[in-house]
Motif scaffolding. Structure first.
Motif, PDB file in Angstrom:
ATOM      1  N   SER A 477       0.720  -1.166   0.469  1.00  0.00           N
ATOM      2  CA  SER A 477       0.070  -0.329   0.326  1.00  0.00           C
ATOM      3  C   SER A 477       1.028   1.150   0.313  1.00  0.00           C
ATOM      4  O   SER A 477       0.385   2.280  -0.376  1.00  0.00           O
ATOM      5  CB  SER A 477      -0.895  -0.300   1.650  1.00  0.00           C
ATOM      6  N   GLU A 482       0.740   3.053  -9.544  1.00  0.00           N
ATOM      7  CA  GLU A 482      -0.206   3.451 -10.219  1.00  0.00           C
ATOM      8  C   GLU A 482       0.506   3.977 -11.442  1.00  0.00           C
ATOM      9  O   GLU A 482       1.943   4.963 -11.391  1.00  0.00           O
ATOM     10  CB  GLU A 482      -1.130   3.942  -9.908  1.00  0.00           C
ATOM     11  N   LEU A 503      -0.249  -1.087 -12.048  1.00  0.00           N
ATOM     12  CA  LEU A 503      -1.004  -1.053 -12.011  1.00  0.00           C
ATOM     13  C   LEU A 503      -1.798   0.413 -12.349  1.00  0.00           C
ATOM     14  O   LEU A 503      -1.029   1.290 -12.392  1.00  0.00           O
ATOM     15  CB  LEU A 503      -1.380  -0.307 -10.087  1.00  0.00           C
ATOM     16  N   GLU A 506      -7.128   3.460 -10.724  1.00  0.00           N
ATOM     17  CA  GLU A 506      -8.137   3.233 -10.001  1.00  0.00           C
ATOM     18  C   GLU A 506      -9.452   4.008 -10.772  1.00  0.00           C
ATOM     19  O   GLU A 506      -9.277   5.447 -10.774  1.00  0.00           O
ATOM     20  CB  GLU A 506      -8.892   3.205  -8.614  1.00  0.00           C
ATOM     21  N   ASN A 668     -13.951  -1.606  -9.725  1.00  0.00           N
ATOM     22  CA  ASN A 668     -12.629  -1.919  -9.424  1.00  0.00           C
ATOM     23  C   ASN A 668     -12.552  -2.119  -8.035  1.00  0.00           C
ATOM     24  O   ASN A 668     -13.214  -3.290  -7.239  1.00  0.00           O
ATOM     25  CB  ASN A 668     -11.393  -1.163 -10.073  1.00  0.00           C
ATOM     26  N   SER A 669     -11.733  -1.672  -6.902  1.00  0.00           N
ATOM     27  CA  SER A 669     -11.424  -2.107  -5.776  1.00  0.00           C
ATOM     28  C   SER A 669     -12.924  -1.550  -4.981  1.00  0.00           C
ATOM     29  O   SER A 669     -12.358  -2.310  -3.654  1.00  0.00           O
ATOM     30  CB  SER A 669      -9.858  -1.254  -4.981  1.00  0.00           C
ATOM     31  N   SER A 676      -6.331  -3.912  -4.219  1.00  0.00           N
ATOM     32  CA  SER A 676      -5.440  -3.657  -6.242  1.00  0.00           C
ATOM     33  C   SER A 676      -5.389  -5.005  -6.582  1.00  0.00           C
ATOM     34  O   SER A 676      -5.945  -5.711  -5.814  1.00  0.00           O
ATOM     35  CB  SER A 676      -4.815  -2.760  -6.501  1.00  0.00           C
ATOM     36  N   ARG A 677      -6.067  -5.135  -8.419  1.00  0.00           N
ATOM     37  CA  ARG A 677      -5.011  -6.229  -8.527  1.00  0.00           C
ATOM     38  C   ARG A 677      -3.384  -6.676  -8.485  1.00  0.00           C
ATOM     39  O   ARG A 677      -3.061  -5.259  -7.541  1.00  0.00           O
ATOM     40  CB  ARG A 677      -4.714  -5.894 -10.528  1.00  0.00           C
ATOM     41  N   ALA A 693      -0.183  -6.440  -3.273  1.00  0.00           N
ATOM     42  CA  ALA A 693      -1.240  -5.469  -3.819  1.00  0.00           C
ATOM     43  C   ALA A 693      -1.371  -4.151  -2.811  1.00  0.00           C
ATOM     44  O   ALA A 693      -0.912  -4.446  -1.966  1.00  0.00           O
ATOM     45  CB  ALA A 693      -2.504  -6.507  -3.802  1.00  0.00           C
ATOM     46  N   LYS A 694      -2.297  -3.367  -3.248  1.00  0.00           N
ATOM     47  CA  LYS A 694      -2.443  -2.501  -2.230  1.00  0.00           C
ATOM     48  C   LYS A 694      -3.526  -2.532  -1.705  1.00  0.00           C
ATOM     49  O   LYS A 694      -4.781  -2.568  -2.108  1.00  0.00           O
ATOM     50  CB  LYS A 694      -2.336  -1.337  -3.437  1.00  0.00           C
ATOM     51  N   TYR A 696      -6.854   0.248  -0.653  1.00  0.00           N
ATOM     52  CA  TYR A 696      -6.882   1.438  -1.181  1.00  0.00           C
ATOM     53  C   TYR A 696      -7.960   1.849  -0.172  1.00  0.00           C
ATOM     54  O   TYR A 696      -9.267   2.301  -0.164  1.00  0.00           O
ATOM     55  CB  TYR A 696      -7.687   1.672  -3.082  1.00  0.00           C
ATOM     56  N   ARG A 773      -9.394  -0.435 -17.974  1.00  0.00           N
ATOM     57  CA  ARG A 773      -7.866  -0.352 -17.251  1.00  0.00           C
ATOM     58  C   ARG A 773      -6.980  -0.702 -17.950  1.00  0.00           C
ATOM     59  O   ARG A 773      -5.799   0.127 -18.453  1.00  0.00           O
ATOM     60  CB  ARG A 773      -7.642  -1.511 -16.423  1.00  0.00           C
TER      61      ARG A 773
END
Length: 835
Positions: A477, A482, A503, A506, A668-669, A676-677, A693-694, A696, A773
């Motif tokens: 995170s 991105e 990534l 978003e 998405n998230s 995240s993906r 992964a993150k 958010y 995306r």
């Protein structure tokens, strides 16, 4: 107006050396005398940042502009497949700036520093240099093995020998069709001008040349001997006088600058240097010695503001003139730091680096090297102890010098009374030391850690309740991952970067789109609930009475949570549920499989996803499990995926084979627990780490993850009978996969001249992902498709993507990504691709 004296006058007058060519040459170059038995003169660049302190924006700008010219020469498609190679030591930073200008191009520079445990992928000789041998030590040898153009960058192109030696060596190992040579100045003699073309013909490849200026040096007969005599005459007296005069001037400015009252010891940082902790990102290479990827550039860009802020905070109050001093091959990181610092402080910032190159120093306005600091080598060089130099630093009036070295050079020799830091302290009131961790590629380990971390759970990681899912991931995170959609698409298609290395930004839905999501959820929740019930009943009947649900993050995770809730609602079962990462082209997270095998019976593991498209992930998982079991000696994992919808006819365990809108595909998230993906990148994910992964957290105000689950689960009582009847019917049906989806994708690929099935994304879910995306080309929609495509049409309208209705389409819709994406490109229909 004050007359500016060209810094080549002194040498030109005494040796008869003549510099002729473009008008810009005298601005770009000065002249000095080498201490070198092979060549008398040195072309001193004013914009390279090696011998002459210069504005970091000017230094970076020249390299970046050359990179842009290379990009224009190659075209975006070939530029996207290019690899950039810079020369040590002088052009390591220039080459990296060129790579930035080319675009998302991986970068490697040669090195004169052997690194134990790293295999040599090539080498060559630089005949005129004081240190001739160059090594190529890429962490990934495949970096040089691609078929795309190789861009070779040096500060000057004088005889062409170095470039020819390089190409000859590499072309024998990794032949390719095209090379581009880049230099600040082309200084070849008339006799050398035709050699490059002759060599290109010899090897059967195209070789282009890109330079900022063109000229030549006319050398009179006997210039080498005359130059050596001048060096012998002037070196000792002139260098001594320069150092003494500068020291006297500096010491009269303030008594605080004297060093005579301090004891001479070897304590780190004692001799005038205060350490600044940069907070260099973990695992990020310090430069291109072992390769530098586009994803690593993204990480560096994100980290620079905070690092520059730490340096700015450490500068003395009122500093008006600051030098960021790099270290030999370590040029790019200090340059980027200096350029960032230039943006945040009011002081005048300059940049240069130390060097191995011995040059005569003369305090004359018509000479390029006015002063010289001499200090012992402090990086334990392979060629033994020796002298190193910093030019034009003494007497330049710097209020502070920020010395940036890598950790391999942060040795006792750096801190001795005659070391670099002490030498700098004689000429500036403030010396700061910033150490960048020296990156060394990890060696394969023969031992595997016995313990892997426990799964991450909400609310610390994800907005799901802790018992809903455990994430077999590592939390990234705090890492900026991105990248702009256009840059990602270009890098992915060119092969310069994998989609899992960064990534997408978003997507934040508009109020209209959020309303559409809520409407879709209201109309489809019962349909989804029935499919959840049907697939869960199939799993319990055929796979295991006590399955361990393992969803493929992140699209599969909401479905895994819903299947777990169904098992609780209908059967009172409390099923374990984990989320793991799988990456197309890279396989499933092997460490996650190891963790699962250590805590559960592999035969009970059921992999869960949201839907199938053409079946690429199904095939990926099958191959990954086969390889894992072969390597680990672990058996029992069943690669068959259980999905909510299987429109591609790729699996046996599904709730339905209809291609309909699953609202969790719309977002998405914010519909997947704010996760995240997943990310898989070597600089972030070690051999024994879970994929990353993150979380958010900042999007909590838009989170509908639990709302989605609750809306679907609320229909479980209503659809229970229908779901069980559907499961019973499926159990009696031949569900052998026909792979008709894959066949349809191949047909579409041929019809639309795409020729890459990975750029054809079938089904409502995959099409939605394309619009959120990627950079879509067009959307194919089945003629007469109804409300299932309302959100697709809205997204397509917002992004300017045409929607084409097609009869007899096997899916409700298909998203197409243009196979040759470039900014401003046109599609097969002649229309501009909108990004």
């Amino acid at each position: 107006m004050k007359n500016v004296v060209w810094t080549g006058t002194w040498v030109a007058e005494r040796l008869g050396v003549e510099l002729v060519g473009d008008e810009r040459l005298s601005d770009l170059l000065g002249l000095a005398l080498r201490r070198n038995p092979r060549r008398a003169h040195l072309l001193v660049s004013n914009v390279l940042g090696k011998h002459v302190p210069q504005s970091p924006s000017v230094v970076y700008g020249h390299g970046f502009a050359l990179g842009r010219r290379v990009r224009e020469l190659l075209g975006a498609e070939d530029a996207g497949a290019a690899v950039v190679l810079g020369y040590a030591e002088t052009a390591t930073g220039l080459g990296h700036c060129v790579a930035d200008g080319v675009g998302l191009a991986p970068y490697l520079h040669s090195t004169r520093r052997p690194v134990p445990g790293v295999d040599t992928a090539g080498g060559f000789e630089e005949s005129h240099s004081h240190a001739t041998s160059h090594l190529l030590l890429p962490e990934n040898p495949a970096l040089l093995a691609g078929a795309g153009p190789l861009v070779l960058v040096d500060d000057e192109f004088s005889t062409g020998n170095t470039v020819l030696n390089t190409i000859r060596d590499l072309h024998a190992r990794y032949p390719r069709d095209r090379y581009v040579v880049v230099a600040l100045v082309d200084m070849r003699s008339a006799a050398d001008l035709g050699r490059l073309a002759e060599f290109a013909t010899e090897i059967g490849a195209r070789v282009d040349l890109v330079t900022a200026a063109r000229g030549t040096v006319n050398l009179p007969e006997g210039v080498l001997e005359k130059g050596q005599a001048l060096v012998a005459e002037h070196e000792t007296t002139e260098a001594t006088r320069t150092t003494e005069n500068t020291r006297t001037t500096e010491n009269t400015k303030t008594a605080e600058n004297t060093r005579t009252t301090e004891p001479a010891d070897n304590r780190p940082g004692h001799h005038g240097a205060a350490r600044v902790e940069l907070g260099w990102p973990r695992g990020l290479p310090d430069g291109g010695r072992h390769g530098f990827t586009p994803g690593q550039r993204i990480r560096l860009d994100a980290a620079l503001p905070a690092m520059a802020a730490r340096v700015a905070e450490a500068l003395p109050e009122g500093a008006r003139r600051v030098l960021v001093l790099g270290f030999e091959e370590l040029m790019y990181a200090p340059l980027r730091l200096a350029r960032e610092l230039e943006q945040v402080v009011s002081a005048e910032v300059r940049y240069s680096t130390t060097t191995r190159s011995p040059v005569l120093a003369l305090d004359d306005p018509g000479y390029a090297i006015r002063t010289r600091l001499v200090f012992p080598a402090h990086d334990d060089p392979d060629d033994g102890p020796g002298e190193r130099y910093a030019y034009n630093v003494a007497g330049a009036g710097f209020d502070a010098v920020v010395a940036v070295v890598d950790s391999a050079a942060d040795t006792p020799a750096l801190h001795t009374p005659d070391g670099l830091l002490a030498q700098l302290a004689e000429h500036t009131p403030s010396v700061l030391l910033a150490v960048v961790p020296a990156y060394v590629p990890a060696r394969p380990s023969t031992e595997r850690p016995s313990m892997l971390p426990e799964p991450l759970r909400g609310p610390a990681f994800s907005s799901y309740a802790p018992d809903e899912v455990g994430w077999l991931l590592q939390d990234l995170s705090d890492v900026t991952l991105e990248a702009p959609t256009e840059e990602r698409e270009e890098a992915i298609q060119s092969g310069g970067a994998h989609y899992a290395e960064s990534l997408p930004v978003e997507y934040q839905p508009s109020p209209q789109y959020q309303e559409l999501f809520q409407t879709a959820l209201g109309t489809s929740a019962a349909r989804i609930a029935q499919a959840v019930g049907a697939v869960t009943e199939l799993v319990l009947a055929e796979r295991s009475p006590h399955p361990v649900l393992v969803s493929l993050a992140r699209a599969g995770t909401p479905v895994g949570v819903l299947m777990r809730r169904w098992a609780q609602h209908r059967h009172g079962l409390d099923l374990p549920h984990y989320a793991v990462s799988i990456v197309r082209g890279r396989g499933i997270d092997a460490n996650a499989l190891r963790w699962l095998a250590a805590h559960h019976d592999p035969a009970d593991v059921v992999f869960v996803d949201g839907w199938t498209g053409k079946g690429a992930i199904t095939r990926e998982l099958t191959e990954a499990i086969r390889e894992f079991e072969s390597a680990e000696g672990v058996t029992g994992f069943d690669p068959e995926i259980a999905v909510l919808a299987d429109p591609g006819s790729c699996v046996r365990t599904y709730g339905t084979r209809e291609d309909f809108l699953i609202p969790s595909a719309c977002l998405n998230s914010t519909v997947s627990g704010l996760i995240s993906r997943t990310v898989l990148r070597s600089d972030l994910v070690g051999e024994y780490d879970f994929h990353g992964a993150k979380f958010y957290r900042e999007l909590a105000g838009s989170d509908v993850s639990v709302d989605f689950l609750d809306a679907v689960a609320a229909h479980f009582p209503d659809v229970a009978d229908a779901a069980c009847a559907q499961a019973k019917e499926l159990l009696a049906t031949d569900r052998t996969p026909t792979w008709e989806g894959w066949a349809a994708v191949e047909r579409i690929s041929e019809e639309y001249e795409i020729h890459d099935v990975n750029l054809v994304k079938p089904g409502v879910g995959e099409t939605t992902r394309v619009l959120l995306r990627r950079v879509p080309w067009k959307i194919l929609a089945r003629a007469g498709a109804g409300t299932d495509l309302d959100h697709v049409r809205l997204l397509a309208q917002q992004r300017g993507v045409p929607v084409e209705e097609v009869d007899e389409l096997p899916y409700t819709c298909v998203g197409l990504i243009h196979p040759k994406y470039t900014r401003g490109a046109t599609g097969a229909d002649g229309k501009a691709v909108t990004v």
